[in-house]
Design an enzyme around this catalytic site. Structure first.
Site, PDB file in Angstrom:
ATOM      1  N   HIS A  41      42.975  39.338  40.545  1.00  0.00           N
ATOM      2  CA  HIS A  41      43.076  39.104  41.367  1.00  0.00           C
ATOM      3  C   HIS A  41      42.021  39.620  42.887  1.00  0.00           C
ATOM      4  O   HIS A  41      40.953  40.826  42.277  1.00  0.00           O
ATOM      5  CB  HIS A  41      43.767  41.158  41.885  1.00  0.00           C
TER       6      HIS A  41
ATOM      7  N   TRP B  84      38.953  43.126  38.596  1.00  0.00           N
ATOM      8  CA  TRP B  84      39.209  43.927  37.024  1.00  0.00           C
ATOM      9  C   TRP B  84      40.355  43.688  36.587  1.00  0.00           C
ATOM     10  O   TRP B  84      41.147  44.265  35.415  1.00  0.00           O
ATOM     11  CB  TRP B  84      38.383  45.137  36.504  1.00  0.00           C
ATOM     12  N   HIS B  85      41.332  42.461  37.160  1.00  0.00           N
ATOM     13  CA  HIS B  85      42.387  42.644  36.834  1.00  0.00           C
ATOM     14  C   HIS B  85      42.187  40.841  35.956  1.00  0.00           C
ATOM     15  O   HIS B  85      43.812  40.113  36.511  1.00  0.00           O
ATOM     16  CB  HIS B  85      43.294  42.590  37.786  1.00  0.00           C
ATOM     17  N   SER B  86      42.439  40.309  35.013  1.00  0.00           N
ATOM     18  CA  SER B  86      41.866  39.737  34.615  1.00  0.00           C
ATOM     19  C   SER B  86      43.106  39.130  33.728  1.00  0.00           C
ATOM     20  O   SER B  86      43.510  39.753  32.318  1.00  0.00           O
ATOM     21  CB  SER B  86      40.933  38.901  33.780  1.00  0.00           C
TER      22      SER B  86
END
Length: 611
Positions: free
Chosen positions: A322, A542-544
């Site tokens: 994101h 930090w939404h891999s």
């Protein structure tokens, strides 16, 4: 040299990775099958009883230089992000990112989950089946009888702040002001109900923090609080590769991580698995383990001099995140923010520690992520976003999915990621905006057979013009709310676009404008300035996810709906890397659901019913 762990030569099940999904699935299976032995090998350090993993306000310490609980992966410079090299830090410790993340409680749309089944052919992976697993994991302390929320799970959810509160008030200003100036976007008690009613409403942000002011991580709430003699969790163990014999996964090769155990020998060791090997290294770990094991795209393995075991081109492809933007606004100096705590100012740190120790309250018991809006354009607003956005809107099929927002917007009680020294004497908040469904794609591959080598990483950020158009619209929306907040004292200019001289979009106010004040007008030149600013300012959320996608093999899939790796028996993947499509949430909630679902799937195959 000393051996840090006594690891048996053979187990029934081995987890390669000890993050969120692994801790959940391993614990559930250990409880269901007390006769089976389970080994979890985690690359990073233990988190047990460490304050930095229990106190919510310590989370920024994990992003500090020299942190042993995260690892930073940096993509090469790209013109799509202003020629910058974007970095993505990921959790590397027992519990994974659940032990270090921002603790934002934010759940996906039901249609996100339904697409995993309908679009990608994964039977049993739909909202009807998965929502009960979200509920199973949580105790929603804000109203346990609320639909779609859980009342008896291991992870607690509150507004943070502990019993005495945090003292942060920016959320109320954001909700009050936003709901008055945004037509048909009212204030609401619930913004995480999975369905359309949670879109286009302003709400106070819940947190994965208990009402006692403790972080709700999986390590302490699934694993460390139980005595399971058949479950062995070893920190500081790097999984080199999966051992595959005649098309069957039979174990793992590992070595001790000398960053965690500095006196351990650096020899390659092997542990056998009688029944299953589960790769659970996360979006940026699992594809590397598979590729080092000979599973992946032929040319990538050849360059690394690794013999091909299974030609599976989807491994490491489809990387998504994101894309986050955090412009800064100055606020009244009397307002409370998290910045002094994050800077480690002695007086603030001492007071926060003492208050937390006394009653679990104060700055140490929260995260500063205070309010939210899942923003979706109304039909009459679509022309504002332009033709490039409409192409993106149509590609993603937003029109037929009213539970899907385009952006997530909310205030952070901090000057996030700004190193400008002048902020040390000022108070600022960020109006964070992230793109819920990026269509940009990157990759994450090995560059060598060495497990410690720097990976080949491409973020793909902002490679689509439609993404830029969406973020531009979100920036404008956030700006209009910010300049009406009672505590507003001006924009922090270094963290905003450089508008042309004479532009009507240039802002000089140092006090809030009235609620009914005219909204800013932007020329084409102003929009170009915003776009240039976006490309130079966006960062990871930090939404891999997505690098070992659960979808058909001929569509680039890596695992099937039972999480089996194509072409290898007794080998599975369970973590966010399996997500075949994006989700509009802070992804911790989905990692939890994947861990719970994996436990159910594995238990059925092993002849039991998951507890």
């Amino acid at each position: 040299m000393s051996i840090p762990h006594t690891i048996q030569p053979e187990y029934d099940l081995i987890f390669a990775g000890g993050g969120t999904a692994a801790c959940i699935a391993a614990t559930r299976l250990a409880e269901t099958f007390p006769e089976r032995t389970i080994l979890v090998l985690e690359c990073g350090p233990t988190t047990k009883d460490k304050k930095e993993h229990i106190q919510p306000g310590m989370y920024m310490s994990h992003l500090a230089p020299g942190s042993k609980t995260t690892v930073l992966h940096v993509a090469p410079p790209s013109e799509d992000v202003g020629g910058r090299a974007v970095g993505v830090p990921i959790g590397r410790c027992v519990g994974g990112s659940s032990s270090i993340n921002f603790m934002v409680y934010n759940r996906p749309a039901a249609s996100d989950l339904d697409e995993w089944e309908k679009t990608f052919g994964n039977e049993g992976w739909n909202a009807e089946k998965l929502i009960p697993l979200f509920q199973k994991s949580e105790t929603y302390e804000l109203g346990p009888d609320m639909p779609t929320h859980g009342s008896n799970g291991p992870l607690k959810v509150s507004y943070g702040g502990g019993p005495g509160g945090s003292g942060l008030g920016v959320w109320k200003e954001f909700v009050d002001v936003g709901s008055q100036i945004e037509v048909d976007r009212p204030a609401a008690h619930e913004g995480n109900g999975f369905y359309e009613g949670s879109v286009n409403v302003f709400f106070r942000t819940p947190k994965w923090i208990s009402s006692e002011g403790r972080r709700s991580d999986v390590a302490h709430h699934y694993l460390y609080n139980k005595n399971l003699p058949n479950l062995t969790v070893c920190d500081g163990c790097i999984v080199n590769r999966i051992v595959i014999k005649d098309g069957v996964a039979t174990g793992v090769e590992y070595l001790f991580n000398n960053q965690v155990h500095d006196s351990a020998p650096q020899t390659i060791l092997t542990a056998k698995a009688r029944e299953l090997v589960i790769v659970s290294g996360g979006t940026m770990g699992s594809p590397l383990i598979l590729e080092r094991s000979g599973i992946g795209r032929k040319d990538i393995l050849q360059r690394a001099d690794i013999p091909l075991v299974v030609d599976l081109p989807g491994v490491g492809e489809g990387y998504q995140d994101h894309i986050l933007l955090c412009p800064l606004y100055l606020i009244d100096s009397r307002e409370k923010t998290m910045d002094a705590l994050f800077r480690g100012e002695p007086a603030t740190l001492k007071a926060a520690q003492e208050q937390w120790e006394a009653d679990g309250s104060g700055l140490m018991s929260t995260n500063g992520v205070e309010g939210g809006l899942k923003l979706r354009p109304r039909l009459n607003e679509l022309p504002e976003l332009g033709p490039e956005f409409m192409e993106y809107w149509d590609t993603e099929g937003f029109a037929d999915k009213p539970d899907k927002p385009v952006l997530s917007v909310g205030p952070l009680a901090m000057g996030l990621n700004s190193s400008d020294p002048s902020l040390a004497s000022l108070k600022a908040v960020s109006i964070a905006t992230f793109l819920c469904y990026p269509i940009s794609r990157g990759h994450f591959h090995i560059s060598s057979s060495n497990p410690c080598a720097t990976p080949d990483f491409k973020s793909g950020f902002l490679s689509s013009p439609g993404e830029v158009a969406a973020l531009r619209w979100g920036y404008k929306k956030g700006r209009e709310i910010a300049r009406r907040l009672p505590s507003f004292r001006g924009s922090f200019e270094p963290a905003h676009p450089k508008y042309p001289q004479g532009s009507a979009a240039r802002e000089t106010e140092t006090q809030p404008v009235p609620l009914g004040a005219p909204k800013m007008e932007y020329s084409k030149e102003d929009d170009a300035a915003i776009d240039e600013f976006l490309r130079g300012a966006v960062q990871t959320a930090w939404h891999s996810l997505g690098t070992c996608a659960m979808k058909p093999r001929d569509q680039g899939g890596v695992v099937d709906n039972k999480l089996n790796v194509y072409g290898v028996k007794n080998l599975k993947v369970a973590d966010l890397s399996i997500a075949p499509g994006n989700v509009n949430c802070n992804t911790y909630s989905c990692a939890i659901a994947i861990g719970e679902k994996a436990a159910v799937v594995f238990a059925e195959e092993l002849g039991g019913v998951c507890v």
